[in-house]
Design a protein around this motif. Structure first.
Motif, PDB file in Angstrom:
ATOM      1  N   THR A  17       0.828  -1.211   0.000  1.00  0.00           N
ATOM      2  CA  THR A  17       0.000   0.000   0.000  1.00  0.00           C
ATOM      3  C   THR A  17       0.857   1.254   0.000  1.00  0.00           C
ATOM      4  O   THR A  17       0.485   2.264  -0.613  1.00  0.00           O
ATOM      5  CB  THR A  17      -0.974   0.008   1.194  1.00  0.00           C
ATOM      6  OG1 THR A  17      -0.241  -0.073   2.423  1.00  0.00           O
ATOM      7  CG2 THR A  17      -1.960  -1.151   1.104  1.00  0.00           C
ATOM      8  N   ALA A  18       2.024   1.208   0.681  1.00  0.00           N
ATOM      9  CA  ALA A  18       2.937   2.353   0.640  1.00  0.00           C
ATOM     10  C   ALA A  18       3.438   2.586  -0.778  1.00  0.00           C
ATOM     11  O   ALA A  18       3.581   3.731  -1.232  1.00  0.00           O
ATOM     12  CB  ALA A  18       4.114   2.119   1.577  1.00  0.00           C
ATOM     13  N   TRP A  21       0.656   4.204  -2.785  1.00  0.00           N
ATOM     14  CA  TRP A  21       0.557   5.624  -2.416  1.00  0.00           C
ATOM     15  C   TRP A  21       1.659   6.436  -3.088  1.00  0.00           C
ATOM     16  O   TRP A  21       1.402   7.472  -3.717  1.00  0.00           O
ATOM     17  CB  TRP A  21       0.635   5.757  -0.896  1.00  0.00           C
ATOM     18  CG  TRP A  21       0.522   7.144  -0.348  1.00  0.00           C
ATOM     19  CD1 TRP A  21      -0.563   7.971  -0.405  1.00  0.00           C
ATOM     20  CD2 TRP A  21       1.532   7.867   0.369  1.00  0.00           C
ATOM     21  NE1 TRP A  21      -0.291   9.168   0.245  1.00  0.00           N
ATOM     22  CE2 TRP A  21       0.980   9.130   0.727  1.00  0.00           C
ATOM     23  CE3 TRP A  21       2.841   7.574   0.758  1.00  0.00           C
ATOM     24  CZ2 TRP A  21       1.697  10.088   1.447  1.00  0.00           C
ATOM     25  CZ3 TRP A  21       3.554   8.530   1.473  1.00  0.00           C
ATOM     26  CH2 TRP A  21       2.987   9.768   1.812  1.00  0.00           C
ATOM     27  N   TRP A  72       6.424   9.686   7.134  1.00  0.00           N
ATOM     28  CA  TRP A  72       5.303   9.396   8.028  1.00  0.00           C
ATOM     29  C   TRP A  72       4.488  10.668   8.271  1.00  0.00           C
ATOM     30  O   TRP A  72       3.247  10.635   8.269  1.00  0.00           O
ATOM     31  CB  TRP A  72       5.805   8.850   9.358  1.00  0.00           C
ATOM     32  CG  TRP A  72       6.092   7.387   9.399  1.00  0.00           C
ATOM     33  CD1 TRP A  72       7.302   6.785   9.561  1.00  0.00           C
ATOM     34  CD2 TRP A  72       5.123   6.319   9.300  1.00  0.00           C
ATOM     35  NE1 TRP A  72       7.154   5.414   9.551  1.00  0.00           N
ATOM     36  CE2 TRP A  72       5.841   5.103   9.395  1.00  0.00           C
ATOM     37  CE3 TRP A  72       3.738   6.281   9.133  1.00  0.00           C
ATOM     38  CZ2 TRP A  72       5.204   3.859   9.335  1.00  0.00           C
ATOM     39  CZ3 TRP A  72       3.099   5.042   9.069  1.00  0.00           C
ATOM     40  CH2 TRP A  72       3.833   3.856   9.174  1.00  0.00           C
ATOM     41  N   LEU A  75       2.387  11.446   5.315  1.00  0.00           N
ATOM     42  CA  LEU A  75       1.213  10.578   5.250  1.00  0.00           C
ATOM     43  C   LEU A  75       0.146  11.044   6.227  1.00  0.00           C
ATOM     44  O   LEU A  75      -1.053  11.038   5.900  1.00  0.00           O
ATOM     45  CB  LEU A  75       1.617   9.130   5.541  1.00  0.00           C
ATOM     46  CG  LEU A  75       0.477   8.104   5.560  1.00  0.00           C
ATOM     47  CD1 LEU A  75      -0.212   8.020   4.198  1.00  0.00           C
ATOM     48  CD2 LEU A  75       0.993   6.723   5.986  1.00  0.00           C
ATOM     49  N   SER A  79      -3.506  12.212   4.947  1.00  0.00           N
ATOM     50  CA  SER A  79      -4.691  11.444   5.339  1.00  0.00           C
ATOM     51  C   SER A  79      -5.524  12.131   6.405  1.00  0.00           C
ATOM     52  O   SER A  79      -6.691  11.757   6.622  1.00  0.00           O
ATOM     53  CB  SER A  79      -4.263  10.062   5.860  1.00  0.00           C
ATOM     54  OG  SER A  79      -3.490  10.192   7.045  1.00  0.00           O
ATOM     55  N   ALA A 147      -2.259   2.888   9.136  1.00  0.00           N
ATOM     56  CA  ALA A 147      -1.371   3.324   8.062  1.00  0.00           C
ATOM     57  C   ALA A 147      -1.751   2.659   6.752  1.00  0.00           C
ATOM     58  O   ALA A 147      -1.757   3.305   5.691  1.00  0.00           O
ATOM     59  CB  ALA A 147       0.080   3.006   8.418  1.00  0.00           C
ATOM     60  N   PHE A 151      -2.675   4.750   3.458  1.00  0.00           N
ATOM     61  CA  PHE A 151      -2.008   4.563   2.165  1.00  0.00           C
ATOM     62  C   PHE A 151      -3.032   4.260   1.069  1.00  0.00           C
ATOM     63  O   PHE A 151      -2.987   4.832  -0.022  1.00  0.00           O
ATOM     64  CB  PHE A 151      -1.016   3.401   2.244  1.00  0.00           C
ATOM     65  CG  PHE A 151       0.279   3.696   2.949  1.00  0.00           C
ATOM     66  CD1 PHE A 151       1.013   4.834   2.652  1.00  0.00           C
ATOM     67  CD2 PHE A 151       0.788   2.804   3.888  1.00  0.00           C
ATOM     68  CE1 PHE A 151       2.233   5.090   3.294  1.00  0.00           C
ATOM     69  CE2 PHE A 151       2.001   3.043   4.521  1.00  0.00           C
ATOM     70  CZ  PHE A 151       2.720   4.190   4.227  1.00  0.00           C
ATOM     71  N   ALA A 155      -3.981   6.597  -2.139  1.00  0.00           N
ATOM     72  CA  ALA A 155      -3.770   6.113  -3.504  1.00  0.00           C
ATOM     73  C   ALA A 155      -5.065   6.161  -4.304  1.00  0.00           C
ATOM     74  O   ALA A 155      -5.074   6.577  -5.476  1.00  0.00           O
ATOM     75  CB  ALA A 155      -3.209   4.696  -3.462  1.00  0.00           C
ATOM     76  N   PRO A 343       6.699   4.009   4.645  1.00  0.00           N
ATOM     77  CA  PRO A 343       6.526   5.023   3.598  1.00  0.00           C
ATOM     78  C   PRO A 343       7.789   5.234   2.771  1.00  0.00           C
ATOM     79  O   PRO A 343       7.704   5.529   1.576  1.00  0.00           O
ATOM     80  CB  PRO A 343       6.140   6.289   4.374  1.00  0.00           C
ATOM     81  CG  PRO A 343       6.627   6.060   5.761  1.00  0.00           C
ATOM     82  CD  PRO A 343       6.537   4.581   6.000  1.00  0.00           C
ATOM     83  N   GLY A 346       8.059   2.404   0.253  1.00  0.00           N
ATOM     84  CA  GLY A 346       7.172   2.714  -0.861  1.00  0.00           C
ATOM     85  C   GLY A 346       7.823   3.658  -1.858  1.00  0.00           C
ATOM     86  O   GLY A 346       7.718   3.469  -3.078  1.00  0.00           O
TER      87      GLY A 346
END
Length: 373
Positions: A17-18, A21, A72, A75, A79, A147, A151, A155, A343, A346
């Protein structure tokens, strides 16, 4: 049915998922495939509490933690969700271990202090220590499950498509160098690039396409112990270089109303496979950690109120594994210490997708093949 995608990411845990994103933030078209439902507990990314910290015995990882903390915070802003609890971090055990941590923090200009065991026990009643004890404020916990959600939502806002219950049956390459992803339901996806961020399933997914180093999958058990004084200030995250490598941290949402203590061992888990684990918590591990609590954590009730397990996927030298071979990118396995870097991993994986530089050579397949560390 055959569909086409610019980038397919296989694995909906922290690293997959990271990656989705990071790639979507660069304008890439992303399809994320996860074989199970949202928030499942069969891999390595469930639960609400993972350690974050700057303390490492090696310069590379100490420096990368700083970059990771910046992401972090990005993110969290992206979010609107708080994900970090900055409770501080403590390392102790052998003198050589503590001195090595302190030296690396100093070299990276991370503010820290070195305490005697008595000083540490006065500061954090309910814990016992053996000195020296290294403390730094840039540590605490990350909410892993939240998290993953952050992510994914970030995305999707940028156009990514997420499919849960989308198990991959096979991978291969086409004559023109693209990747073909065949799903268990018979659907087929043709993609320019496929990132395999499947944790313990990495070997199964990439076997025959990428020459991976030996990967060892273990089931690691963790236990939650209630605090005797729930009103006392929260303790920092702790790494104790002793036995199988003890760590403990605030239990997060899984810790009950009194924010109990999550405790585990970094090494010594039961060898297993991603598909073959039984999920049964080891009674021997439980006994060891109950004994540890009685000796080192008198501020806890030594009867665990909750227990669970997750999967670690170790490389031989415990370095991360990030590289590209043709249309396939291997992302992680993280050897049990990657969550704090999610992150950043990612971003590094997205670099491999786009051809940008920045991936440390130490994480590449060639370094693993040569035994470099």
């Amino acid at each position: 049915m055959t569909t086409r995608a610019e980038l397919v990411v296989i694995g909906g845990g922290l690293m997959g998922t990271a990656t989705a994103w990071a790639a979507s933030r660069r304008g890439l078209s992303v399809l994320l495939l996860e074989q199970y439902g949202p928030g499942h507990a069969r891999g390595s990314s469930h639960g609400s509490s993972r350690i974050v910290r700057r303390g490492y015995q090696e310069t590379l990882y100490t420096e990368l933690t700083g970059r990771s903390f910046e992401l972090w915070r990005e993110l969290e802003l992206d979010s609107g969700t708080p994900l970090l609890r900055m409770l501080g971090s403590v390392d102790f055990g052998t003198r050589a271990y503590a001195e090595s941590i302190a030296a690396q923090l100093a070299a990276s200009a991370v503010e820290h202090e070195v305490l005697s065991a008595q000083e540490a026990e006065q500061r954090w009643p309910g814990m016992r220590f053996e000195g020296p004890v290294v403390h730094h404020a840039q540590g605490g916990t990350a909410d892993a499950a939240s998290a993953v959600t952050a992510f994914v939502e970030g995305a999707v806002r940028r156009g990514a498509v997420v499919r849960h219950g989308a198990a991959v049956a096979s991978l291969d390459t086409t004559a023109d160098g693209r990747a073909r992803v065949v799903l268990a339901d018979g659907d087929e996806v043709l993609a320019g690039t496929v990132v395999v961020a499947a944790g313990a399933w990495t070997g199964e997914r990439l076997g025959g396409h990428v020459a991976l180093p030996p990967l060892t999958v273990t089931q690691q058990d963790t236990f939650h112990f209630p605090r005797l004084d729930p009103a006392a200030p929260a303790w920092p995250s702790v790494l104790h270089e002793r036995g199988a490598g003890i760590y403990h941290l605030a239990g997060g949402r899984n810790g009950g109303p009194d924010d109990d203590r999550k405790i585990g061992e970094h090494y010594g888990g039961l060898r297993t496979t991603a598909s073959g684990r039984d999920g049964v918590v080891s009674s021997a591990a439980r006994d060891r950690l109950v004994a540890y609590v009685k000796e080192w954590l008198p501020g806890l009730d030594p009867t665990p109120r909750n227990e669970s397990s997750c999967l670690y996927t170790f490389t031989p030298n415990e370095d991360f594994l990030l590289d590209r071979v043709g249309p396939f990118v291997v992302c992680s396995p993280c050897s049990g210490h990657g969550a704090k870097f999610a992150p950043l991993i990612g971003e590094l994986t997205a670099d491999l997708v786009t051809g940008a530089g920045g991936t440390p050579e130490r994480f590449r397949l060639a370094a693993h093949a040569s035994g470099a560390s």
